[in-house]
Design a protein around this motif. Sequence first.
Motif, PDB file in Angstrom:
ATOM      1  N   TYR A   5      29.022  33.184  47.092  1.00 48.74           N
ATOM      2  CA  TYR A   5      30.511  33.675  47.180  1.00 48.74           C
ATOM      3  C   TYR A   5      31.117  32.750  46.383  1.00 48.74           C
ATOM      4  O   TYR A   5      31.517  31.353  47.280  1.00 48.74           O
ATOM      5  CB  TYR A   5      31.122  34.249  48.163  1.00 48.74           C
ATOM      6  CG  TYR A   5      29.546  34.800  48.681  1.00 48.74           C
ATOM      7  CD1 TYR A   5      30.207  36.292  49.228  1.00 48.74           C
ATOM      8  CD2 TYR A   5      27.727  34.597  49.410  1.00 48.74           C
ATOM      9  CE1 TYR A   5      29.226  37.639  49.655  1.00 48.74           C
ATOM     10  CE2 TYR A   5      27.928  35.844  49.599  1.00 48.74           C
ATOM     11  CZ  TYR A   5      27.928  36.629  50.180  1.00 48.74           C
ATOM     12  OH  TYR A   5      26.957  37.635  50.252  1.00 48.74           O
ATOM     13  N   PHE A   6      32.180  32.535  45.659  1.00 48.00           N
ATOM     14  CA  PHE A   6      33.433  31.905  44.428  1.00 48.00           C
ATOM     15  C   PHE A   6      34.520  32.426  45.961  1.00 48.00           C
ATOM     16  O   PHE A   6      34.602  33.474  45.121  1.00 48.00           O
ATOM     17  CB  PHE A   6      32.740  31.803  43.683  1.00 48.00           C
ATOM     18  CG  PHE A   6      32.327  30.601  42.482  1.00 48.00           C
ATOM     19  CD1 PHE A   6      32.521  29.748  43.003  1.00 48.00           C
ATOM     20  CD2 PHE A   6      31.486  31.408  41.469  1.00 48.00           C
ATOM     21  CE1 PHE A   6      31.405  28.799  41.945  1.00 48.00           C
ATOM     22  CE2 PHE A   6      30.832  30.810  40.753  1.00 48.00           C
ATOM     23  CZ  PHE A   6      30.551  29.759  41.072  1.00 48.00           C
ATOM     24  N   VAL A   7      34.899  31.860  46.177  1.00 51.49           N
ATOM     25  CA  VAL A   7      36.217  31.754  47.192  1.00 51.49           C
ATOM     26  C   VAL A   7      37.266  30.556  46.101  1.00 51.49           C
ATOM     27  O   VAL A   7      37.186  29.346  46.090  1.00 51.49           O
ATOM     28  CB  VAL A   7      35.801  30.694  47.872  1.00 51.49           C
ATOM     29  CG1 VAL A   7      37.653  31.652  49.163  1.00 51.49           C
ATOM     30  CG2 VAL A   7      35.080  32.055  48.572  1.00 51.49           C
ATOM     31  N   ARG A   8      38.525  31.316  45.407  1.00 57.56           N
ATOM     32  CA  ARG A   8      39.134  30.440  44.891  1.00 57.56           C
ATOM     33  C   ARG A   8      40.048  30.686  45.927  1.00 57.56           C
ATOM     34  O   ARG A   8      40.727  31.331  46.814  1.00 57.56           O
ATOM     35  CB  ARG A   8      40.019  31.073  43.918  1.00 57.56           C
ATOM     36  CG  ARG A   8      40.966  30.743  42.828  1.00 57.56           C
ATOM     37  CD  ARG A   8      42.287  31.037  42.162  1.00 57.56           C
ATOM     38  NE  ARG A   8      42.994  30.428  41.022  1.00 57.56           N
ATOM     39  CZ  ARG A   8      43.489  30.802  40.460  1.00 57.56           C
ATOM     40  NH1 ARG A   8      44.007  31.979  40.235  1.00 57.56           N
ATOM     41  NH2 ARG A   8      44.580  30.357  39.876  1.00 57.56           N
ATOM     42  N   LYS A 159      43.992  36.406  35.940  1.00 59.14           N
ATOM     43  CA  LYS A 159      43.938  38.016  36.378  1.00 59.14           C
ATOM     44  C   LYS A 159      43.720  37.329  37.997  1.00 59.14           C
ATOM     45  O   LYS A 159      43.768  38.540  38.642  1.00 59.14           O
ATOM     46  CB  LYS A 159      43.692  39.176  36.080  1.00 59.14           C
ATOM     47  CG  LYS A 159      44.179  40.032  34.662  1.00 59.14           C
ATOM     48  CD  LYS A 159      43.225  40.492  34.792  1.00 59.14           C
ATOM     49  CE  LYS A 159      43.744  41.403  33.074  1.00 59.14           C
ATOM     50  NZ  LYS A 159      42.015  42.148  31.808  1.00 59.14           N
ATOM     51  N   LEU A 160      43.050  35.818  38.030  1.00 58.29           N
ATOM     52  CA  LEU A 160      42.744  36.331  39.111  1.00 58.29           C
ATOM     53  C   LEU A 160      43.759  35.632  41.083  1.00 58.29           C
ATOM     54  O   LEU A 160      45.124  35.664  40.215  1.00 58.29           O
ATOM     55  CB  LEU A 160      42.401  34.847  39.268  1.00 58.29           C
ATOM     56  CG  LEU A 160      40.757  34.420  38.557  1.00 58.29           C
ATOM     57  CD1 LEU A 160      40.711  33.128  38.749  1.00 58.29           C
ATOM     58  CD2 LEU A 160      39.881  35.696  39.184  1.00 58.29           C
ATOM     59  N   HIS A 161      43.633  35.668  41.024  1.00 54.76           N
ATOM     60  CA  HIS A 161      44.792  36.104  43.114  1.00 54.76           C
ATOM     61  C   HIS A 161      44.222  34.732  43.423  1.00 54.76           C
ATOM     62  O   HIS A 161      43.308  34.029  43.144  1.00 54.76           O
ATOM     63  CB  HIS A 161      44.417  37.151  43.639  1.00 54.76           C
ATOM     64  CG  HIS A 161      44.653  38.191  42.901  1.00 54.76           C
ATOM     65  ND1 HIS A 161      45.869  39.032  43.352  1.00 54.76           N
ATOM     66  CD2 HIS A 161      44.125  39.440  42.299  1.00 54.76           C
ATOM     67  CE1 HIS A 161      46.063  39.929  42.471  1.00 54.76           C
ATOM     68  NE2 HIS A 161      44.987  40.639  42.319  1.00 54.76           N
ATOM     69  N   MET A 162      45.714  34.115  44.654  1.00 55.30           N
ATOM     70  CA  MET A 162      45.265  33.136  45.515  1.00 55.30           C
ATOM     71  C   MET A 162      44.685  33.791  46.519  1.00 55.30           C
ATOM     72  O   MET A 162      46.512  34.015  47.346  1.00 55.30           O
ATOM     73  CB  MET A 162      46.147  31.766  44.684  1.00 55.30           C
ATOM     74  CG  MET A 162      46.418  31.074  43.757  1.00 55.30           C
ATOM     75  SD  MET A 162      47.516  29.640  43.782  1.00 55.30           S
ATOM     76  CE  MET A 162      47.153  29.279  42.297  1.00 55.30           C
ATOM     77  N   PRO A 163      44.083  33.838  46.879  1.00 54.96           N
ATOM     78  CA  PRO A 163      42.634  33.723  46.811  1.00 54.96           C
ATOM     79  C   PRO A 163      42.494  34.843  46.348  1.00 54.96           C
ATOM     80  O   PRO A 163      42.518  35.620  45.905  1.00 54.96           O
ATOM     81  CB  PRO A 163      42.323  33.454  48.329  1.00 54.96           C
ATOM     82  CG  PRO A 163      42.805  33.790  48.953  1.00 54.96           C
ATOM     83  CD  PRO A 163      44.105  34.359  49.140  1.00 54.96           C
TER      84      PRO A 163
END
Length: 190
Positions: A5-8, A159-163
């Motif tokens: 589970y990658f968590v940015r 397109k990634l969000h934080m997180p």
Amino acid sequence: MTNIYFVRHAHSTYTPDERERPLSEKGWQAAERVTEILQNESIDAVIASPYKRAIQTVEGVAKYFQLPIELEEDLRERLLSLQPVGDFEQSIMKVWEDPTFYFEDGESNITAQERGVACITEILRKYEGENIVIGTHGNIMVLIMNYFDSQYDFSFWKKLHMPDIYKLTFTEGQFVQANRLWKEDIVKKV
């Protein structure tokens, strides 16, 4: 099957010290949402980049499952340059356009990707058949995902969000699929 589970990391308060940059108030609220989402999974290990914002984003998960957070240096964000770059997004685009290009004292996509993939390969070996949460950073996360599937590229990174949370499934060390666990309605609440 092994699940990563990658968590940015969540939103952080800017400081020039990359390693000690903490989550912002908004980031702490989002980190609570990360914990809520991952409570529904059966987590066996929590690993994080040594950067404070990555650790803080997965702290709640570790506490919920009563697990220590293992720090892994090779999950740190890719080093773009030791010196500030003029236009951050243009600079990132440049290194994605030419995977061998790097700014002075920085890492090319290939160098950062090799570092990250070697780390993930070792994690997959060590935790085979388990569910592992990894607190990390957008660019290194996408570079690792790109190694397994080329659709994860610069436009995906943008397109990634934080997180953000992506569950990667592996069978006998072979990538099977990736699924996003962070939903848009959750983002709007934060």
